[in-house]
Motif scaffolding. Structure first.
Motif, mmCIF file in Angstrom:
data_model
loop_
_atom_site.group_PDB
_atom_site.id
_atom_site.type_symbol
_atom_site.label_atom_id
_atom_site.label_comp_id
_atom_site.label_asym_id
_atom_site.label_seq_id
_atom_site.Cartn_x
_atom_site.Cartn_y
_atom_site.Cartn_z
ATOM 1 N N LEU A 174 0.914 -1.374 0.249
ATOM 2 C CA LEU A 174 0.401 0.007 0.359
ATOM 3 C C LEU A 174 0.531 1.755 0.153
ATOM 4 N N SER A 175 0.242 2.188 -0.930
ATOM 5 C CA SER A 175 1.182 3.425 -0.060
ATOM 6 C C SER A 175 1.654 3.871 0.980
ATOM 7 N N GLY A 176 1.748 4.949 1.272
ATOM 8 C CA GLY A 176 1.437 5.620 2.749
ATOM 9 C C GLY A 176 0.492 6.040 3.511
ATOM 10 N N GLY A 177 -0.102 6.993 2.299
ATOM 11 C CA GLY A 177 -1.775 7.762 2.892
ATOM 12 C C GLY A 177 -2.544 6.487 2.936
ATOM 13 N N GLN A 178 -2.197 5.655 2.367
ATOM 14 C CA GLN A 178 -3.040 3.828 2.536
ATOM 15 C C GLN A 178 -2.713 3.177 4.318
ATOM 16 N N GLN A 179 -1.816 3.146 4.579
ATOM 17 C CA GLN A 179 -0.943 2.748 5.495
ATOM 18 C C GLN A 179 -1.836 3.427 6.628
ATOM 19 N N THR A 182 0.662 12.866 9.569
ATOM 20 C CA THR A 182 1.051 13.273 8.054
ATOM 21 C C THR A 182 2.015 13.816 8.336
ATOM 22 N N SER A 183 3.298 13.472 8.928
ATOM 23 C CA SER A 183 4.645 14.527 7.753
ATOM 24 C C SER A 183 5.611 13.397 7.578
ATOM 25 N N ALA A 184 5.073 12.230 7.819
ATOM 26 C CA ALA A 184 5.468 11.350 6.586
ATOM 27 C C ALA A 184 5.476 11.020 5.326
ATOM 28 N N LEU A 185 4.416 11.693 5.153
ATOM 29 C CA LEU A 185 3.707 11.421 3.823
ATOM 30 C C LEU A 185 3.831 12.127 2.597
ATOM 31 N N ASP A 186 4.400 11.441 1.683
ATOM 32 C CA ASP A 186 3.590 12.783 0.187
ATOM 33 C C ASP A 186 3.300 13.708 0.762
ATOM 34 N N GLU A 232 -5.701 12.574 2.143
ATOM 35 C CA GLU A 232 -6.686 11.347 2.234
ATOM 36 C C GLU A 232 -6.844 11.367 3.700
ATOM 37 N N VAL A 233 -5.662 11.233 4.229
ATOM 38 C CA VAL A 233 -5.721 11.057 5.806
ATOM 39 C C VAL A 233 -6.193 12.233 6.641
ATOM 40 N N LEU A 234 -5.972 13.315 6.726
ATOM 41 C CA LEU A 234 -6.461 14.679 7.228
ATOM 42 C C LEU A 234 -8.253 14.284 6.775
#
Lengths: 244, 222
Positions: free
Chosen positions: A139-144, A166-170, A176-178
């Protein structure tokens, strides 16, 4: 009774004072954003709340239970305090479904069927139903990170702690996380979030805490904080991160 | 000129002399590997704990075992146990226990490295879900550590298999011993030692091929 009560917390690494006399509280249903420059102790503070980091002085009460007291069953307490980490920390050797069910089965004693049903429902809620059989690495970072939020929610937490989610995400995956977090806030979840996402803070925070050098410098309502922060340090910080 | 004659190696000789020894060597390897990994994992967890009363004895045990030649441990254990308990264990049983205890020291160092290779955040995530230390280790850390270390654990097992031949010191009947006796009985010691070497080579080489295959397959997707 506040959901989280932090009273005069002090923590040292040798001579270095990581947290100095930090006091604040989070009421039930409140959303608190903790921000500040790196090294200011904000991540350490949030990790003290569920006992992942020990502290030397002061007291933290979560739902009335003292985190640092010797008699406290920390595992039992943590089972109902959801936590989301900067680096997701999904278990890479387990499928997404197993990640969502392991805590429910091993800690809460739910049956496998019950745990899977609950896990998949939450996975659907974060928009990732189709990924149930994949592994975290696929999965992508956001999905994880969304799976990690679902994993925490599967434990029916009384409050949620977010440590720079969210600080480790592209950049393109941050929203999507927010979105999931905003939805959670609107549903009334008690949340303590260490984040620099000021848009998120403006949208859902009740209060903003600003930390610097281990101290809580500012603890104000959202409007006060963004309108007229009292401390010079917070003004500088805001000027820097809101410039662009 | 070498005058080699392998004609004496009939199926009867193989089943009569060699099979018994081969089975014991494999049995010894397998038991010492499984027991050694279990005991080694416990030692590794002790050494990584924050409690000095767990760290010190585990470190002392591992360092002692790793500083003494295996053949001496085999001999001492074989000679000392009857003195202490008043009852002989038998060479085979004595060998199995000695190898398990000895290999545990080596496996523990491998498991220790494996456990340390797992990011601290994984432990925090286990705790944050309400898992106890034991659950976090069992469900989160050890499965990953074990998988990361599988090639090294198997390589250690290959060394273990070769080392089982040292039980000659206490007269246990292993693969080498089978060949030795057959060689004496048929007066063909050179041939039997050559065949023995070939068999050790085949087993160890196939195992290292397996390790190579595994290494390619088990890399966890991160």
């Amino acid at each position: 009774m506040p959901m989280i009560e932090i009273k005069n917390i002090g923590k040292w690494y040798g001579d270095f004072n990581v947290l100095a006399d930090c006091t604040t509280q989070v009421e039930k249903g409140e959303v608190i954003v903790v921000c500040g420059p790196s090294g200011s102790g904000k991540s350490t503070l949030i990790k003290c709340v569920n006992g992942l980091e020990p502290f030397q002085s002061g007291e933290i009460l979560v739902n009335g239970i003292s985190v640092g007291a010797t008699g406290t069953n920390l595992s039992k307490l943590r089972a109902h305090v959801g936590m989301v980490f900067q680096h997701f920390e999904l278990f890479p050797h387990m499928s997404i479904t197993e990640n969502l069910t392991i805590g429910q089965i091993k800690v809460l004693g739910r049956s496998k069927d019950e745990a899977i049903e609950k896990g998949l429902k939450l996975l659907d809620r974060v928009g990732l139903k189709a990924q149930a059989h994949k592994f975290p690495g696929q999965l992508s970072g956001g999905q994880q990170q969304r799976v990690a939020i679902a994993r925490a929610l599967a434990m029916d937490p009384i409050c949620m702690l977010f440590d720079e989610p969210t600080s480790a995400l592209d950049p393109e995956m941050i929203n999507e996380v927010l979105d999931v977090m905003v939805q959670l806030a609107f549903e009334g979840m008690t949340m303590m979030c260490v984040t620099h996402e000021m848009g998120f803070a403006r949208k859902v925070a009740d209060r903003v805490i600003f930390m610097d050098q281990g101290r809580i410098v500012e603890d104000a309502s959202k409007d006060d904080f963004f309108g007229t922060p009292r401390s010079e340090r917070a003004q500088q910080f805001l000027a820097k991160i809101l410039q662009h | 000129m070498l005058n080699l004659d392998f004609a004496f190696l009939s199926p009867e000789v193989v089943s009569g002399y060699i099979a018994k020894g081969l089975i014991f060597s494999l049995q010894l390897t397998l038991v010492a590997m499984l027991g050694g990994i279990v005991l080694g994992t416990i030692l590794a967890l002790m050494r990584l704990s924050s409690k000095p009363w767990l760290v010190t004895p585990a470190a002392a045990y591992v360092n002692t075992m790793r500083s003494i030649p295996l053949v001496m441990v085999i001999l001492w254990f074989f000679l000392l146990i009857p003195l202490i308990t008043g009852k002989a264990l038998g060479a085979e049983m004595s060998a199995i226990i000695t190898f398990t205890l000895f290999e545990a020291a080596y496996y523990s160092e491998i498991m220790r490295a494996g456990i340390q290779s797992i990011p601290k955040g994984q432990v925090a995530a286990g705790y944050a879900l309400g898992m106890t230390y034991g659950q976090t280790m069992k469900e989160v850390v050890l499965p990953q550590a074990f998988r990361n270390m599988l090639p090294v654990l198997l390589t250690q097992t290959i060394i273990l298999f070769q080392d089982t031949s040292l039980v000659y010191a206490i007269g246990a009947y292993d693969l080498l011993k089978g060949f030795e006796i057959a060689g004496k009985n048929f007066n063909r010691p050179v041939e039997t030692y050559l065949v023995a070497a070939a068999i050790y080579f085949i087993i160890c080489f196939s195992l290292s091929m397996l390790v190579k295959k595994l290494q390619q397959r088990i890399a966890i997707i991160r």
